[in-house]
Design a protein around this motif. Structure first.
Motif, PDB file in Angstrom:
ATOM      1  N   PRO A 304       0.829  -1.211   0.000  1.00 48.92           N
ATOM      2  CA  PRO A 304       0.000   0.000   0.000  1.00 48.92           C
ATOM      3  C   PRO A 304       0.859   1.256   0.000  1.00 48.92           C
ATOM      4  O   PRO A 304       1.719   1.424   0.859  1.00 48.92           O
ATOM      5  N   LEU A 307      -2.644   7.046  -1.344  1.00 51.38           N
ATOM      6  CA  LEU A 307      -4.028   6.948  -0.898  1.00 51.38           C
ATOM      7  C   LEU A 307      -4.826   8.144  -1.376  1.00 51.38           C
ATOM      8  O   LEU A 307      -4.287   9.237  -1.523  1.00 51.38           O
ATOM      9  N   VAL A 320      -6.610   2.789  -2.890  1.00 46.49           N
ATOM     10  CA  VAL A 320      -5.279   2.420  -2.415  1.00 46.49           C
ATOM     11  C   VAL A 320      -4.431   1.970  -3.601  1.00 46.49           C
ATOM     12  O   VAL A 320      -4.737   0.966  -4.250  1.00 46.49           O
ATOM     13  N   ASP A 322      -1.806   0.013  -4.541  1.00 43.81           N
ATOM     14  CA  ASP A 322      -1.180  -1.109  -3.863  1.00 43.81           C
ATOM     15  C   ASP A 322      -0.053  -1.719  -4.704  1.00 43.81           C
ATOM     16  O   ASP A 322       0.279  -2.896  -4.546  1.00 43.81           O
ATOM     17  N   THR A 531       4.920   6.694   1.148  1.00 46.91           N
ATOM     18  CA  THR A 531       3.939   6.527   2.215  1.00 46.91           C
ATOM     19  C   THR A 531       2.763   7.444   1.918  1.00 46.91           C
ATOM     20  O   THR A 531       2.933   8.654   1.768  1.00 46.91           O
ATOM     21  N   SER A 544      -0.756   4.758   4.947  1.00 42.37           N
ATOM     22  CA  SER A 544      -0.286   3.448   4.489  1.00 42.37           C
ATOM     23  C   SER A 544       1.055   3.132   5.128  1.00 42.37           C
ATOM     24  O   SER A 544       1.865   4.022   5.377  1.00 42.37           O
ATOM     25  N   ASP A 546       4.359   0.968   4.438  1.00 49.07           N
ATOM     26  CA  ASP A 546       5.124   0.131   3.516  1.00 49.07           C
ATOM     27  C   ASP A 546       5.871  -0.976   4.264  1.00 49.07           C
ATOM     28  O   ASP A 546       6.058  -2.074   3.735  1.00 49.07           O
ATOM     29  N   LEU A 551      -2.685  -0.812   6.603  1.00 50.11           N
ATOM     30  CA  LEU A 551      -3.376   0.464   6.468  1.00 50.11           C
ATOM     31  C   LEU A 551      -3.913   0.860   7.844  1.00 50.11           C
ATOM     32  O   LEU A 551      -4.575   0.054   8.515  1.00 50.11           O
TER      33      LEU A 551
END
Length: 558
Positions: A304, A307, A320, A322, A531, A544, A546, A551
Motif C-alpha cells: 500500500p 491513498l 489504495v 497497492d 507513504t 499506508s 510500507d 493500512l
C-alpha cells in the motif's frame, strides 16, 4: 515477479503560492510539540510479512525460501505453520529470485541494485557481481554452473556467472525475448518461459540452440520440473493457471486455476507445488493430483502506497495504490470491495493515486507511466509514458495533468489531448514526491513534499513561483489537506505524522513511532515506495505502511 522493462515515472506535483512581494518569508519548522487534538490509532487492514512475494525455493529442511523485491529481503517460511522469518533484511536482501547452491548457500538477484548476492551457510552475505541491471532469474546446472537472466531496464540477456564471484559474468545469449524463471533438466538443457512469445523453450547453453517445447500461453513467468523430472509445471500470470507440460511432447494440461498475478513456483519431492502471487502477496500450495489449493501465507494488501478519498464520500472509501493493484478499501470497516489487478488488465503498477471529478489519476515509477482511469467504469482511458521517476500526479480543472518528477526535480504539465506536449511549471525541487491541490485559493497553487530537502513547498500554478511553507522535515512523502485547512504530512525520516499550518509553517506532531519508511535502494528514484496520506470528511487521517503492508487510521478524539 513479472519482468517487463521497468522504467521510472515521475508523479505530477504542481504548486501555487503568493506573488513574491506579498509572500511571507520561509518559516523554518518549529520544534515539534504535542498535538493540539488527540488521535486514536486504529488498524484498517492488518499487515503481512511481504511487500509482494516472488521467487521461491525449498531448502530441504522443512522451509521455503521466498524473495521479497520491494521489501528488500529474503525470508524463510515454515512449511507446516506458514510462519515467516527474515534471513536477510534491507537493503541487501532486495531479491527478485532465489535459489540454493550445491553447498547450501543461498543466492539471490537484485533487480534494482543489479547485484548478485550469496549467503553462505555460516550466515555471511557476499556480493558476487554488480552492474547487472534488471537482474532477474537464476538457476544452477547439475555440474554447479550458475546462470542468470536480465529482463528490462534496457537489457534482455542470459549469462553465466561464477558462483564464487571470482570471474566476471559471461553473456551466453542476447535478446532471447525475456527469459524468465527457468530450471535445468536432467539433459542439462535450460527450460524456461519466453515472456514476449508465450512459449516454453529448451535451450542448449553451450551452443545457444533453442527449440520450443510448448506455446499458447498468455504470460508464462516461471517453470519447474516435477519430482520425476518428466513434467514441467508452468505458471501463467495473466490467466492465473498452473499448467503441467510433458517435457518430451509439449502436451499441456491445466492443473489448477488461481487468481491472476502468479509469479513463481517450486515443486517439492512429494510433487506439491508452491506458487507465489505478487498481486495478492501470498503463497499457496497446489496438489496436482486433484487440483486442490490451500494457503500457506495469506495477505490482504501487498504494497500500500498512495491513498485518496473523495471529500464528498460519507463512508470514506479509500483508493489504495497497492503497486500490484488498485484497491477500494472501506475506511471504516476495512472491507476490500474492488480490485483492478496488473498483468491481467492495462493497469501499470500504481504507486500514487489522486481523484478528479470524473477520473482517477495513477502514476507508476515502477513501469514509468501516468494513467487516467474513468472513476465510474474503471476503464483505463490514457497511458502516458514518463521515465523520470514519476511520483504525485493531479488532474487540474481543465483536464491538464500536473506531475512530479522525482529524478529531475521538476513539476510538469501534460496536455492529455497531446501527451507528448509537456510544459515545465517549475524546477529545482529536491525529490518531489507528494502533491495536494490548493486550487480554490485566491491564488491557485499546489503543495509538494520534497523528500531530499525536507521541505514542503507551495508552487503557484500561474507561473511556477515557489514558496517554502515548512522546512527541517526528514523525508516528507505523503501529503493531504485536512478539512480545517491544515496540511497532514507523513514525515517518513522521523516515522511520524505531522500537521503543518500552511500560513505559518508551524508543525505539530500527531503520531510518532510509525511503521513507515523502507530504506532506499540503489537504482530507485527518491521516495520510490511512497507513504500515502488521505483525510476523510470526518477528519479521520489514513496512512499506508510500507514496512508492514498495512493500512491505519487516526481518529480524532471527541
Amino acid at each position: 515477479m513479472y519482468r517487463f522493462p521497468i522504467q521510472t515515472l515521475i508523479a505530477c506535483m504542481l504548486l501555487g503560492c503568493q506573488p513574491p512581494a506579498a509572500a511571507p518569508q520561509a518559516t523554518p519548522q518549529t520544534p515539534p510539540e504535542g498535538p493540539s487534538r488527540a488521535y486514536r490509532k486504529e488498524v484498517v487492514v492488518a499487515g503481512s510479512p511481504f511487500q509482494g512475494v516472488h521467487g521461491l525455493a525449498l531448502d530441504g529442511h522443512g522451509h521455503l525460501l521466498a524473495s521479497n523485491l520491494l521489501g528488500q529481503s529474503v525470508h524463510s517460511v515454515d512449511l507446516h505453520s506458514g510462519a515467516v522469518s527474515t534471513l536477510v533484511g534491507p537493503p541487501l536482501g532486495g531479491a527478485d529470485d532465489v535459489t540454493l547452491g550445491p553447498d547450501g548457500s543461498i543466492y539471490w538477484t537484485g533487480f534494482f541494485s543489479g547485484r548478485l548476492m550469496r549467503r553462505t551457510p555460516d550466515g555471511k552475505t557476499h556480493v558476487l557481481a554488480t552492474d547487472l541491471p534488471g537482474l532477474n532469474s537464476l538457476a544452477f546446472r547439475r555440474d554447479g554452473r550458475l546462470y542468470i537472466t536480465q529482463l528490462g531496464r534496457g537489457v534482455d540477456a542470459l549469462s553465466e556467472v561464477d558462483p564464487d564471484g571470482n570471474k566476471p559474468p559471461r553473456q551466453v545469449l542476447a535478446n532471447p525475448g525475456f527469459l524468465n524463471g527457468f530450471e535445468f533438466g536432467t539433459d542439462d538443457r535450460l527450460y524456461g518461459p519466453i515472456l514476449l512469445k508465450g512459449q516454453i523453450v529448451r535451450l542448449n547453453v553451450d551452443t545457444g540452440a533453442m527449440e520450443v517445447v510448448a506455446q499458447g500461453f498468455a504470460m508464462p513467468t516461471a517453470v519447474n520440473f516435477d519430482a520425476r523430472r518428466e513434467n514441467l509445471y508452468v505458471v501463467d500470470a495473466a490467466r492465473g493457471e498452473l499448467v503441467r507440460v510433458r517435457a518430451a511432447t509439449g502436451e499441456k494440461k491445466v492443473v489448477a486455476s488461481l487468481p491472476t498475478g502468479l509469479d513463481n513456483l517450486t515443486v517439492g519431492p512429494d510433487d506439491q507445488v508452491y506458487v507465489s502471487n505478487m498481486v495478492d502477496n501470498d503463497i499457496r500450495v497446489v496438489n496436482p493430483a486433484d487440483g486442490s489449493i490451500r494457503p500457506l501465507v495469506e495477505a490482504r494488501l501487498t504494497v500500500p502506497s498512495g491513498l485518496a478519498v473523495a471529500p464528498e464520500d460519507p463512508d470514506e472509501r479509500l483508493y489504495v495504490a497497492d503497486v500490484y493493484a488498485l484497491r477500494r478499501v472501506g475506511g471504516r470497516d476495512g472491507k476490500i470491495t474492488d480490485t483492478t489487478r496488473v498483468l491481467s488488465t492495462r493497469m501499470n503498477f500504481p504507486m500514487q493515486v489522486s481523484l478528479g471529478a470524473k477520473h482517477v489519476v495513477l502514476s507508476s515509477a515502477y513501469l514509468g507511466s501516468v494513467q487516467v482511469q474513468d472513476r465510474a467504469s474503471g476503464e483505463i482511458l490514457r497511458t502516458i509514458p514518463n521515465t523520470n521517476g514519476v511520483q504525485g500526479a493531479l488532474e487540474l480543472a481543465d483536464g491538464t495533468l500536473l506531475v512530479a518528477e522525482a529524478q529531475t526535480g521538476k513539476l510538469v504539465l501534460i496536455d492529455t489531448a497531446e501527451p507528448a506536449k509537456t510544459t515545465v511549471l517549475t524546477e529545482g525541487l529536491e525529490g518531489p514526491v507528494g502533491l495536494v491541490a490548493d486550487t480554490e485559493a485566491k491564488v491557485p497553487g499546489v503543495y509538494v513534499t520534497e523528500v531530499r530537502s525536507g521541505r514542503v513547498t507551495r508552487v503557484r500554478l500561474s507561473d511556477g513561483f515557489k514558496h517554502t511553507v515548512a522546512s527541517d522535515l526528514q523525508a516528507p512523502e505523503g501529503i493531504a489537506r485536512h478539512p480545517d485547512g491544515g496540511l497532514i504530512v507523513a514525515e517518513v525520516g522521523r516515522k511520524q505524522l505531522v500537521r503543518i499550518d500552511p500560513a505559518t509553517g508551524r508543525t505539530t506532531v500527531l503520531a510518532s513511532g510509525l511503521p513507515i519508511g523502507l530504506p532506499e535502494s540503489e537504482g530507485l528514484p527518491p521516495g520510490y515506495v511512497p507513504t500515502g496520506v488521505a483525510v476523510g470528511r470526518s477528519g479521520t487521517i489514513y496512512l499506508s505502511s510500507d514496512i508492514e503492508s498495512a493500512l491505519y487510521r487516526f481518529v480524532p478524539a471527541p
